[in-house]
Design an enzyme around this catalytic site. Structure first.
Site, PDB file in Angstrom:
ATOM      1  N   ILE A   1      -3.699   4.654  -0.954  1.00 21.57           N
ATOM      2  CA  ILE A   1      -2.897   4.211  -2.090  1.00 21.57           C
ATOM      3  C   ILE A   1      -1.793   3.301  -1.585  1.00 21.57           C
ATOM      4  O   ILE A   1      -1.104   3.637  -0.610  1.00 21.57           O
ATOM      5  CB  ILE A   1      -2.257   5.416  -2.824  1.00 21.57           C
ATOM      6  CG1 ILE A   1      -3.343   6.426  -3.222  1.00 21.57           C
ATOM      7  CG2 ILE A   1      -1.476   4.970  -4.054  1.00 21.57           C
ATOM      8  CD1 ILE A   1      -2.813   7.817  -3.439  1.00 21.57           C
ATOM      9  N   CYS A   2      -1.640   2.171  -2.269  1.00 23.80           N
ATOM     10  CA  CYS A   2      -0.555   1.273  -1.904  1.00 23.80           C
ATOM     11  C   CYS A   2       0.599   1.540  -2.841  1.00 23.80           C
ATOM     12  O   CYS A   2       0.650   0.993  -3.948  1.00 23.80           O
ATOM     13  CB  CYS A   2      -1.032  -0.194  -2.004  1.00 23.80           C
ATOM     14  SG  CYS A   2       0.274  -1.379  -1.683  1.00 23.80           S
ATOM     15  N   ALA A   3       1.511   2.447  -2.450  1.00 19.41           N
ATOM     16  CA  ALA A   3       2.656   2.764  -3.298  1.00 19.41           C
ATOM     17  C   ALA A   3       3.893   2.840  -2.425  1.00 19.41           C
ATOM     18  O   ALA A   3       3.875   3.450  -1.353  1.00 19.41           O
ATOM     19  CB  ALA A   3       2.441   4.102  -4.013  1.00 19.41           C
TER      20      ALA A   3
END
Lengths: 153, 482
Positions: A92-94
């Site tokens: 996840i790109c968060a």
């Protein structure tokens, strides 16, 4: 300090067990203080209606000073949601899982944030560089340096 | 740490999710955390975990005391609740409780050797059961470790013991008395120290063995024998002491003799080597010595006779003492050997002076050195007196020689004086004649007038020598001037 991380996790676990998880989120497995599993589904009007995903939290001894490694589980039973910020391998790109992490955040806070990230999605599509990233991605998403460029979703 | 009541959420550190420990407040944003939590968080990322405003370790300061009191007074349960401690108390009293009060803390046993950890509530029970506790022996009353009790029981004098021969039981303290009376006790024969090798129960000794023991039969002999041996032993000890004393005396004498020998030098000899050769040959050697000085010295022959006699008597004295010493000859092995070497050297030299070789040798040496060689065949005293006599003879002859020389010198000088006087007269006559001749010649010269360029009155002084010139008996000087 191992004792800090385990004390904090014990606290969070007892809170989850006494007060319950936020709606749509269920604790699947928390046998130790290294890896926890949650199921997550998006309630209400959204692109992911009826879909259930599986989240994996991996903690190291520096938790909660540094962020846990969080990703969707991808195997025969479950897949990663199709989302511009979620790679097909589950990473996840968060920003809150990287540079924006704060010790104030907790496991349930991360779950709620991801829930809202999915709920606010406008179009189900993979990230632009998905294939390239997946080919070279490390096992642990914390080892990836994401470039957070989209604040809208 | 479990709190009895759910603490107010304002007192919860949002990093560890527990009530503050050492609450610390950031001066910039006024957020409060545990001291340890915020220190680690700021070291990891220099910002406030809550509002992400920048924060450094210098911005942290202890929180308001009110906050500290609030968290310190929270009621907690004892951490040993699982073990059974049901106590609850203020959080700040935790360390005191653990240290002094909590009955469920493990503390080490007070006995030094015991390494067990016991719950405080069980300490009393353990002290009664600890294997290292001190306990008192029921029999003898000694204080011993419980763990040593079993070994102590085996040797405690108050405990009963069993005789291994008659199987009778009695207090251990009486085991010695029992050993002397037990009829089954295995003992040695009464004649064991005389050689009997029998051993057996005490009851058999008097009943059977004594009747058959061969040593018992000659008991009387043994007692007499041992008495004799002991008296011999004492005598032997006395003798040994005497021998020791004698040995030390002998050593002293040995040292003395060695000293004498060093002092005497070549005059030292043992009686065996000089007795036979020296006695007959001493007089001839002295006679040759006298013969050299017989002409000038009157008293020497008599002195030679006097020296010869004491020397022979001294030799006899030596002979007597040497006979006595000879009996102890084995005690002087080293000196004897030494004396043997000397006896090997000296007789040869002595024989050369006084034996068959003597006349030949003295004839040859006499023209070269008119002094007789030193006679070593007499005693030291004899040699010394002989030397003194010869010195006296020498001085007498020197004396007479000087007197004769004096007379001869006086005679000679008188004769020379007479001769000198006659010569003086003759010279005087010649001078007078010469003077008259000169006067005649002078008169001739002055009679001719100024023929001489030097017609000075000084001429007369030249041809008239002064009276002082006439005085010497040898008138050579004026004569040559003419």
């Amino acid at each position: 300090m191992t004792s800090i991380s385990s004390r904090r996790l014990r606290k969070e676990l007892s809170e989850i067990q006494t007060e319950g998880c936020p709606t749509g989120i269920t604790l699947l497995n928390a046998d130790n203080f290294e890896t926890w599993y949650f199921s997550i589904e998006i309630l209400g009007e959204s692109l992911y209606q009826g879909e259930v995903f599986k989240l994996m939290f991996r903690f190291d001894s520096s938790y909660p000073i540094s962020a846990p490694a969080v990703q969707f589980v991808v195997n025969q039973e479950s897949t990663a949601p199709v989302h511009p910020h979620v790679y097909s391998n589950g990473h996840i790109c968060a920003s809150i899982l990287g540079t924006e992490w704060s010790p104030v955040l907790s496991v349930s806070a991360v779950c709620v944030t991801l829930q809202s990230m999915l709920a606010s999605c406008k179009s189900k599509e993979r990230p632009v560089d998905n294939d390239r990233y997946v080919r070279y991605a490390p096992d642990n998403p914390k080892k990836t340096r994401f470039h957070y460029d989209d604040d809208t979703v | 740490m479990d709190y009895v009541e759910q603490p107010n959420s304002n007192l919860i550190c949002c990093i560890c999710h527990a009530p503050f420990t050492n609450p610390t407040t950031a001066r910039t944003c006024l957020h409060t955390f545990c001291h340890d939590c915020i220190t680690i968080a700021v070291q990891h990322s220099p910002q406030c975990p809550i509002d992400r405003s920048s924060l450094s370790l210098d911005d942290l300061s202890p929180a308001n005391p009110i906050v500290k009191h609030l968290v310190d007074e929270l009621i907690i349960e004892c951490p040993n609740r699982v073990s059974g401690c049901a106590q609850t108390f203020q959080r700040q009293l935790l360390s005191t409780h653990i240290k002094d009060a909590c009955q469920y803390v493990e503390i080490p046993c007070s006995e030094e050797q015991c390494d067990k950890l016991i719950l405080r509530k069980d300490v009393g029970k353990h002290q009664d059961a600890c294997v290292y506790r001190s306990t008192q022996c029921e029999g003898c009353g000694a204080i011993i470790k419980y763990s040593d009790l079993s070994t102590h029981n085996l040797e405690c004098p108050s405990k009963s013991a069993t005789c291994s021969f008659c199987f009778e039981e009695f207090p251990r303290s009486q085991s010695h008395e029992h050993a002397t009376t037990c009829l089954d006790y295995e003992i040695l024969c009464t004649q064991a120290n005389n050689g009997c090798s029998w051993t057996g129960p005490r009851r058999q000794l008097s009943e059977e063995h004594v009747l058959s023991c061969p040593y018992e039969a000659i008991k009387g002999f043994f007692s007499i024998n041992s008495a004799q041996i002991s008296s011999l032993n004492t005598e032997n000890a006395v003798l040994r002491q005497k021998v020791y004393t004698l040995e030390s005396a002998v050593q002293t004498m040995q040292r003395d003799i060695q000293t004498f020998r060093n002092v005497l030098g070549p005059w030292y000899r043992s009686h065996t080597q000089d007795q036979t050769p020296s006695a007959p040959f001493v007089p001839p050697s002295i006679n040759t010595f006298d013969h050299l000085f017989s002409a000038p010295s009157g008293p020497s022959p008599s002195s030679s006779r006097t020296t010869a006699q004491p020397s022979s008597s001294a030799d006899h004295g030596e002979f007597a003492t040497h006979n006595e010493i000879d009996a102890l000859a084995p005690y002087f092995p080293l000196q004897h050997e030494h004396a043997f070497q000397e006896s090997h050297n000296y007789p040869r030299s002595r024989r050369s002076f006084s034996g068959i070789v003597d006349p030949h040798l003295s004839q040859r040496t006499l023209p070269l050195t008119p002094v007789a060689p030193l006679n070593l065949s007499t005693s030291l005293e004899g040699s010394l007196s002989g030397l003194r006599d010869s010195i006296a003879a020498v001085s007498t002859s020197v004396d007479s020689l000087a007197r004769r020389n004096d007379i001869a010198l006086t005679n000679e000088s008188m004769r020379l004086n007479e001769e000198l006087g006659s010569l003086k007269y003759a010279v005087h006559g010649i001078r007078l004649q010469l003077h008259r001749l000169m006067m005649d010649r002078n008169a001739q010269v002055t009679g001719r007038g100024g023929e001489l360029p030097l017609g000075l009155p000084g001429n007369q002084t030249i041809f008239h020598p002064p009276i002082s010139m006439m005085a010497p008996p040898f008138p050579g000087t004026p004569g040559t001037k003419l």
